[in-house]
Design a protein around this motif. Structure first.
Motif, PDB file in Angstrom:
ATOM      1  N   THR A   2       0.765  -1.132   0.189  1.00 48.46           N
ATOM      2  CA  THR A   2       0.079  -0.037  -0.085  1.00 48.46           C
ATOM      3  C   THR A   2       0.857   1.380  -0.116  1.00 48.46           C
ATOM      4  O   THR A   2       2.029   1.273   0.390  1.00 48.46           O
ATOM      5  N   ASP A  54      -4.819   1.982  -4.187  1.00 49.95           N
ATOM      6  CA  ASP A  54      -4.261   3.282  -4.108  1.00 49.95           C
ATOM      7  C   ASP A  54      -3.353   3.507  -4.847  1.00 49.95           C
ATOM      8  O   ASP A  54      -2.513   4.529  -4.429  1.00 49.95           O
ATOM      9  N   SER A  55      -2.938   3.016  -5.811  1.00 53.88           N
ATOM     10  CA  SER A  55      -1.789   3.046  -6.880  1.00 53.88           C
ATOM     11  C   SER A  55      -2.084   2.434  -7.981  1.00 53.88           C
ATOM     12  O   SER A  55      -2.971   1.374  -8.245  1.00 53.88           O
ATOM     13  N   GLU A  62      -6.584   7.864  -5.057  1.00 51.32           N
ATOM     14  CA  GLU A  62      -6.986   7.586  -3.862  1.00 51.32           C
ATOM     15  C   GLU A  62      -7.656   6.530  -3.296  1.00 51.32           C
ATOM     16  O   GLU A  62      -8.023   5.793  -4.219  1.00 51.32           O
ATOM     17  N   PRO A  63      -7.551   6.090  -2.195  1.00 49.06           N
ATOM     18  CA  PRO A  63      -7.932   4.886  -1.829  1.00 49.06           C
ATOM     19  C   PRO A  63      -9.312   4.565  -2.075  1.00 49.06           C
ATOM     20  O   PRO A  63     -10.300   5.460  -1.847  1.00 49.06           O
ATOM     21  N   ARG A  64      -9.533   3.301  -2.602  1.00 42.51           N
ATOM     22  CA  ARG A  64     -10.890   2.573  -2.921  1.00 42.51           C
ATOM     23  C   ARG A  64     -10.675   1.203  -2.022  1.00 42.51           C
ATOM     24  O   ARG A  64     -10.016   0.459  -2.560  1.00 42.51           O
ATOM     25  N   HIS A  65     -11.618   1.144  -1.113  1.00 46.91           N
ATOM     26  CA  HIS A  65     -11.590  -0.264  -0.212  1.00 46.91           C
ATOM     27  C   HIS A  65     -12.729  -0.533   0.049  1.00 46.91           C
ATOM     28  O   HIS A  65     -13.698  -0.067   0.406  1.00 46.91           O
TER      29      HIS A  65
END
Length: 388
Positions: A58, A195-196, A372-375
């Motif tokens: 991450t 996130d990347s 940006e984070p997608r969780h």
């Protein structure tokens, strides 16, 4: 009561509860002498005897105590192990016990609004965590009818990993993915985390014009999933939606002649596509399988017919020449993907749960958002063997 045969009993809660899992134990697993770590996993020491849980890379190091993130318990891991193939499973759909009018469930819904006439409903004023068994039965039926039902502002994932497995087990034996990342020590809970651009999800769309990948989940399994729970934890400010289409309506739009023709056909669903990349790095739980399913399936409770072919897993239709199979599949895929009048779109907010019937819809994530984070996490109960 849960619908199936319990494989695991737990006593973490005041009442004894049961988890139905497809996971098999591999305590005697010994890792291969040479292990190739894929670029999206951390290179960590391996357990010399038994499976190893390996974190996904991450951007932020969430193991640091000064990095605050409330969903650390749901961060993605992959298990280095080797398990037996999934055993056949006899499923009884909870919808079969439901009141067709769904009076108990509808009595507690403050508001429900259809997203489109053909597919999708958003409901307000109810917590999934508080449903009775009768209401869960009716939920399964409601989702089968509408394809996908959206619940906002839920405390669902706040209940913890073990609770999620117990809840999901009411709807069927929990599927364990052959390669996907999951919650540490809970392989039944799939994790979607990006996130990347170095994630697996980004690599699957490399070199393509768009990130749309229509499919139903794991259709190559003998018992593909049924009533499925996709839960948002952290979402981008904009983008990262999930698209859904109704394969029931897609079938209904075809001419009666085409419907009768398709009802006599079978197609090959292959798991090798999900196996090739991780197998090169030793990170697969079990060997892939190929399964023959009908091209048209029927829901065991509602009786609705639906197309059961998708471009991610289906490679050919049995009994046809290659050109015939290729052209027929291309027509069906094109028909489903262009049918915007039987599509819908889920815009994620934190604490949203999308409950969908994997047998009756297809879906696609969209990687259209800034990094940006997608969780999200997914609870994936299996359903019956496919039949017409």
């Amino acid at each position: 009561m849960p619908h199936g045969t319990p494989d695991e009993e737990t006593t973490d809660h005041p009442q004894i509860s049961k988890v139905l899992t497809s996971a098999t134990q591999s305590p005697d697993f010994i890792p291969p002498k040479e292990v190739i770590f894929p670029p999206y996993l951390l290179n960590v020491p391996l357990n010399p005897h038994g499976p190893t849980e390996i974190p996904q890379k991450t951007v932020l190091d969430y193991s640091r105590p000064d990095i605050a993130y409330k969903w650390k318990e749901y961060l993605p891991h992959k298990t280095l192990t080797l398990e037996l193939p999934l055993s056949p499973y006899e499923h009884v759909d909870p919808a079969s016990q439901a009141d067709p009018e769904k009076k108990s469930l509808f009595a507690i819904l403050n508001e429900r609004k259809d997203m489109t006439p053909c597919i999708g409903t958003e409901v307000l004023g109810v917590q999934l965590s508080q449903l009775s068994d009768i209401q869960k039965d009716e939920l399964a039926l409601y989702v089968a009818e509408r394809g996908v039902v959206i619940f906002r502002k839920q405390n669902f994932v706040h209940q913890g990993a073990q609770w999620l497995k117990e809840y999901g087990s009411y709807f069927g034996r929990l599927h364990v993915h052959q390669w996907a990342v999951h919650v540490k020590d809970h392989p039944e809970l799939d994790v979607v985390f990006r996130d990347s651009d170095s994630s697996y999800w980004s690599s699957t769309s490399a070199g393509t014009l768009n990130t749309t990948k229509w499919h139903s989940d794991m259709t190559y399994e003998l018992n593909p999933p049924g009533t499925t729970f996709l839960c948002s934890l952290t979402v981008p400010k904009c983008g990262g939606d999930t698209l859904y289409l109704s394969t029931m309506e897609a079938f209904d739009r075809l001419s009666p002649t085409m419907q009768r023709f398709l009802e006599d056909l079978q197609a090959l669903h292959v798991g090798i596509n999900q196996y090739t990349i991780p197998s090169a790095t030793n990170f697969v739980r079990r060997p892939p399988i190929d399964t023959v399913h009908p091209v048209v399936r029927r829901h065991p409770v509602t009786g609705r017919k639906a197309l059961w072919v998708n471009p991610k897993y289906v490679t050919k239709i049995l009994g046809l020449r290659k050109e015939e199979s290729d052209n027929l599949l291309a027509f069906l895929f094109d028909h489903m993907q262009k049918g915007l009048d039987f599509h819908t779109r889920v815009k994620w907010e934190e604490d949203t749960v999308a409950v969908y019937d994997n047998r009756m819809v297809q879906h696609s994530a969209l990687l259209d958002y800034p990094l940006e984070p997608r969780h999200l996490i997914r609870v994936t109960p299996q359903a019956e063997r496919v039949s017409f």
